[in-house]
Design an enzyme around this catalytic site. Structure first.
Site, PDB file in Angstrom:
ATOM      1  N   ASP A 470       0.833  -1.205   0.000  1.00 52.69           N
ATOM      2  CA  ASP A 470       0.000   0.000   0.000  1.00 52.69           C
ATOM      3  C   ASP A 470       0.866   1.253   0.000  1.00 52.69           C
ATOM      4  O   ASP A 470       2.009   1.229   0.466  1.00 52.69           O
ATOM      5  CB  ASP A 470      -0.860  -0.025   1.276  1.00 52.69           C
ATOM      6  CG  ASP A 470      -2.181   0.688   1.089  1.00 52.69           C
ATOM      7  OD1 ASP A 470      -2.418   1.199  -0.024  1.00 52.69           O
ATOM      8  OD2 ASP A 470      -2.964   0.747   2.054  1.00 52.69           O
ATOM      9  N   CYS A 598     -35.283  -8.231  -1.102  1.00 50.80           N
ATOM     10  CA  CYS A 598     -36.510  -7.470  -1.372  1.00 50.80           C
ATOM     11  C   CYS A 598     -36.518  -6.162  -0.580  1.00 50.80           C
ATOM     12  O   CYS A 598     -37.078  -5.162  -1.022  1.00 50.80           O
ATOM     13  CB  CYS A 598     -37.753  -8.310  -1.084  1.00 50.80           C
ATOM     14  SG  CYS A 598     -37.986  -8.690   0.638  1.00 50.80           S
TER      15      CYS A 598
END
Length: 1021
Positions: A470, A598
């Site tokens: 990183d 949903c």
């Protein structure tokens, strides 16, 4: 007084969210703004003082002042990481100031030249270390009378002491820092019993407070007044209400209310006689009282000896100090109660009094700095009022490393603080270790600083290996303290390595920093030779996948692993010892709760749901669709290939068609696209949902459809003056322009308005036959139907409408990779706007960009104090590993929550034992080892003869090499093959040249013909 105090500088500037981003998620804005108004003084700049100062400077107070005119000596370098040999003789405070000032440009660092009453009254909180008891009492008398926070701390070798006094009345605004609990109500009875919906636990405790909203039939309850909770069980609680509240009809949400709590502290003079302890280790319940007298005995010794402490392991000095402890115990018998003074234990404190251990310094430095922040911000519960600690288990074995006056005397070295406790021979052992640090972020930086002070890896045989793929970002600077603003963009491991070599020049040439991710793809770099040379592996990682991989390698190579992690004010440490403890992967956190499909698509009821929906919208628009377009343009037979793999081929092809046939040519086209999408998502789709399920719809049982977690939405009418509406257009248009490579003009709001006025919006036309899943079961059924009902005719039609890839040779879109920390790239702006517009549809409280970034970016809250503390505990375990302790009771896994505050330790869990043919084995650490590239027949014979095991299956990775049920010819063909040839034949791949060990899994039967679980096989080539 020095003239550089800047104490009365103007009110604090706005919070720099780029710098303080991760800490803001721990403390919140209100607490941060309070801290930015607080002036703090630290008296005593030894190792502990500088550790506290470092953590406070990173956290961001208004100003930090230092007082310690003592000249720097060589022993200070044992733990004072901001001093060097060139500063010996200078005042400690002056010598430390410049390096502290580099940590945070928002925090001025001042040096005061005295600590009289006039000076002390300028501060919100004062910390002292390493001063006489007489001075502590004098300072505390002033602070207590003037409601100034006061903390004193002292470290003696492996022992530590903290005293906290925040005055007669100190208000804590938020005791735990946890998000307020909330939930949906299914019923409220007349007696005030509140029941949860769908067996959801409320998580509340007796005495908590809640407020209500959206309760139908009880308008008085919705007025927002807090109600005290009496818990009846996990799914119900009771509040006090009367008839005037009315009768419950339906609906309702409750939210926990944080109620401030007043705490009262006693001054030091009272607490010396009648102490109140916070227990740090329940296995040492009786120790705080012993140490309460022991530390006072050391002050008495210093008074008699011109401030000098007992010499290391000097029996005469220790005996004298113990005599003072006996006198104190006699003067105040209530401190020990029925217990007697523990001479052996207290003499250990006196022997080590001149010791200075980096791990203890880091542990206490993190703990105390957090107490300062509590005082400045009123957030989290402070320590009341004493905390004592020891880590005597870290002492090495007496037989191998005898501790006595000769072995532990100072040698004029920077490691004298450590030698005073462990002795010279153990110091040499530490110096000659080879250690692998995986990750050099927040935990990595702190770990390296501790190791530099310990001299770890600094000897002729020593070496520290670091790897991190990183690079440094601005948001790292707030807690990854080896990095400075000038380092942004550079590689973490390289910068960290250079920084600690400056702290301790003995490490020059002793650190090997790599930029490679540790994983299966780099096993040619981190090969057998690399792993076998190591003594210890230390993880400083931020994800489970990488931790698990390193853990597997450590188990394979039988290397000790020290593991740690933080989450806001919470931290944990774990020690993994070969052939003794379970490994990191032996236990797992429960999986995160996912949002039902949903709920996400049609029935959100929390801001988390709308943020997840908006992130998915962002990915669909700007990442997945452009990627599909590029695949279509670059892959021959794309449609045929996709038909085989993708059940939603129709949706994918429709998207490709939209992105190619309706592509924008100007920035204006992008604005028009965003406006049309606004209408579709926040108006037409909502109207269609209400067409399918009208507001008065009923379920099959006759209950209202829109009730409980289902909130009936309202379509949005576009309003150019609504910030979220406009941000959706601005963010969407800019992102679309980016993927098509269109030049983004610096369009003003007026430019957007002009274009938006020209957009013609078609009115909504309800569609019949649109299926919307009302439950998760329906959503799953629809997905299954999708894969089973591919309409070839429709697909051919859409495919025919696509432009031929050859007509767009070389044309590609630029998919966007989500980046949360760049406020100029419109990513968070768009997701916030989309989430808030959907929240407005459903009557959910909207969230700002800061909160949206936290949820959408899955940010891990972090603060320097917890990180420092956790690495301190890891280093205290590291000493035990170096000593090679084989008693599991000597090791400790740590669990802390600085907010509560809670500190707890447990023994590691022993590795489980297995058994076959009356032979015992370690299920984690043992394996069958064979040498050489033998044949399959030789391997089967060896196990039959030597172990009494009949192998029925043998596999290598995903390849099944042998099974007793194979046809006889296949078995015969394979028996004579060498293992490497067998692997090549079955997997169609050569064994890579860097692989020196082959790992085989087996299924087998024991001598009784029973199926048994046994270790894997390792064949050394």
């Amino acid at each position: 007084m020095s003239d550089n105090m800047q104490i009365d500088s103007p009110s604090p500037q706005e919070i720099d969210e780029g710098l303080y981003s991760r800490q803001l998620y721990v403390l919140g804005k209100e607490a941060m703004l309070k801290m930015q108004n607080a002036n703090v003084l630290i008296i005593g700049l030894n190792g502990l003082g500088i550790e506290i100062a470092k953590n406070i400077a990173l956290a961001g107070v208004k100003s930090l002042s230092l007082y310690d005119p003592k000249p720097v000596s060589i022993t200070d370098l044992s733990t004072q990481f901001f001093l060097s040999e060139s500063e010996i003789g200078q005042p400690r405070d002056v010598a430390s100031r410049e390096k502290l000032a580099e940590l945070n440009s928002y925090v001025p660092i001042n040096v005061v030249d005295n600590i009289d009453e006039e000076t002390l009254l300028k501060f919100k909180c004062i910390v002292s270390t390493n001063i006489s008891l007489e001075e502590q009492v004098k300072i505390n008398n002033i602070t207590h009378a003037n409601n100034i926070g006061y903390i004193n701390a002292d470290i003696k070798g492996l022992f530590g002491q903290i005293f906290v006094d925040f005055g007669d009345k100190f208000t804590v605004i938020d005791q735990t820092g946890e998000e307020p609990l909330s939930g949906i109500v299914s019923d409220i009875e007349k007696n005030g019993t509140v029941t949860m919906l769908d067996d959801n636990r409320h998580g509340l405790q007796d005495g908590d407070y809640v407020k209500f909203a959206e309760v139908e039939g009880m308008p008085k309850l919705n007025e927002g007044n807090p109600h005290k909770v009496e818990v009846l069980g996990p799914y119900a609680f009771k509040i006090k209400i009367d008839e005037s509240y009315g009768e419950y009809v339906k609906g309702g949400l409750y939210t926990q209310v944080k109620v401030p709590k007043d705490l009262s502290f006693e001054p030091l003079t009272k607490q010396l006689a009648a102490p109140e302890y916070l227990i740090s280790d329940f296995a040492k319940f009786d120790k705080p009282a012993q140490l309460h007298l022991g530390f006072q005995a050391l002050h008495a010794f210093q008074t008699k000896h011109q401030g000098e402490l007992p010499a290391p392991y000097n029996e005469q000095d220790a005996t004298e100090a113990f005599r003072y402890a006996e006198e104190l115990a006699t003067q105040n018998p209530s401190i020990l109660g029925e217990d007697k003074l523990d001479e052996k234990y207290l003499k250990e404190l006196f022997y080590q009094a001149r010791g200075d251990i980096p791990g203890v310094v880091a542990f206490y430095g993190g703990l105390i700095a957090q107490e300062v922040l509590k005082n400045c911000s009123s957030k989290f519960t402070p320590i009341k009022q004493w905390l004592y600690f020891d880590s005597l288990e870290s002492l090495p074995s007496e037989t191998e490393y005898p501790r006595n006056e000769e072995n532990n005397k100072p040698i004029g070295s920077r490691y004298d603080g450590q030698i005073a406790v462990f002795g010279k021979a153990f110091q040499e052992k530490i110096a000659n270790l080879k250690v692998f640090l995986v990750g050099s972020g927040a935990i990595g930086c702190e770990m390296l600083k501790n190791w530099a002070m310990m001299g770890l890896g600094s000897g002729p045989e020593g070496k520290i290996f670091i790897t991190d793929n990183d690079s440094i970002e601005k948001s790292n600077l707030n807690r990854q303290f080896l990095f400075r603003p000038k380092d942004v963009g550079k590689n973490k491991s390289d910068v960290a390595a250079l920084a600690v070599q400056q702290m301790n020049p003995d490490l020059k040439g002793k650190i090997d920093s790599k930029l490679d991710k540790v994983g299966p793809e780099t096993e040619d770099i981190f090969d057998d030779k690399f792993w076998t040379q190591l003594n210890i592996v230390v993880n400083a990682l931020d994800n489970v996948e990488a931790r698990t991989y390193v853990d597997r390698r450590c188990v394979f190579y039988k290397k000790p692993l020290l593991e740690s992690g933080t989450l806001g004010t919470k931290g944990n440490t774990q020690v993994v010892i070969p052939n003794l403890t379970e490994s990191y992967s032996s236990s797992q956190d429960p999986p995160e709760k996912s949002i039902p499909l949903c709920t996400l698509r049609s029935f959100p009821n929390k801001i988390d749901h709308t943020i997840a929906w908006a992130k998915s919208l962002f990915q669909g628009y700007f990442a997945e669709s452009p990627e599909s377009v590029n695949l279509y343009l670059s892959q021959p037979n794309y449609v045929e290939q996709t038909l085989k793999q993708n059940p939603d081929i129709k949706g994918t092809l429709e998207n490709i068609s939209k992105y190619l046939n309706n592509r924008p040519y100007t920035f204006e086209d992008c604005i028009k696209w965003a406006r049309q999408e606004f209408e579709t998502k926040f108006n037409h789709d909502i109207q269609q949902l209400l067409y399918n399920f009208p507001p008065d719809a009923k379920t099959s049982t006759g209950a209202p459809f829109w009730s409980g977690p289902k909130r009936a939405p309202k379509p949005l009418e576009f309003d150019i003056n609504n910030k979220d509406h406009l941000d959706f257009i601005i963010g969407g248009a800019n992102l679309l322009a980016f993927i098509y490579g269109l030049k983004e003009p610096n369009a003003t709001v007026d430019d957007f308005k002009k274009v938006l006025e020209q957009v013609i919006i078609e009115p909504f036309q309800p569609k019949s036959g649109v299926e919307i899943a009302a439950t998760d079961a329906e959503a799953e059924e629809q997905a299954n139907n999708l894969s089973g009902s591919i309409d070839d005719e429709q697909i051919r039609k859409i495919a025919a409408s696509l432009p031929e890839p050859s007509t767009l040779a070389g044309y590609r879109l630029t998919p966007i990779e989500f980046e949360k920390d760049d406020d100029t790239n419109h990513h968070i702006e768009f997701i916030t706007a989309a989430s808030n517009c959907r929240a407005l549809n459903y009557g959910i409280e909207i969230a700002d960009a800061h909160k949206t970034k936290f949820i959408a970016g899955k940010i891990i809250p972090a603060i320097a104090t917890t990180t420092a503390l956790v690495t301190g505990l890891v280093c205290l375990e590291l000493y035990k590993v170096v000593d090679g302790k084989d008693d599991i009771e000597q090791y400790k896994n740590g669990f802390i929550n600085l907010a509560l505050p809670f500190i707890g330790f447990s023994e590691p869990i022993k590795s489980p034992e297995g058994k076959y043919n009356n032979k015992k084995f370690d299920q984690i650490w043992d394996r069958f080892e064979l040498n050489g590239d033998i044949t399959l027949q030789e391997l089967l014979d060896h196990f039959e003869k030597e172990e009494g095991l009949t192998i029925s299956m043998l596999s290598y990775g995903v390849s099944l090499l042998y099974a007793s049920f194979f046809p006889p010819k296949k078995v015969k063909d394979r028996l004579g093959l060498k293992l490497t040839s067998l692997i090549k034949e079955v997997s169609k791949k050569e064994v890579p040249s860097h692989v020196k060990n082959l790992i085989f899994e087996i299924c087998c039967d024991d001598e009784e013909g029973e199926d048994v679980e046994v270790p894997y096989i390792c064949v050394k080539l």
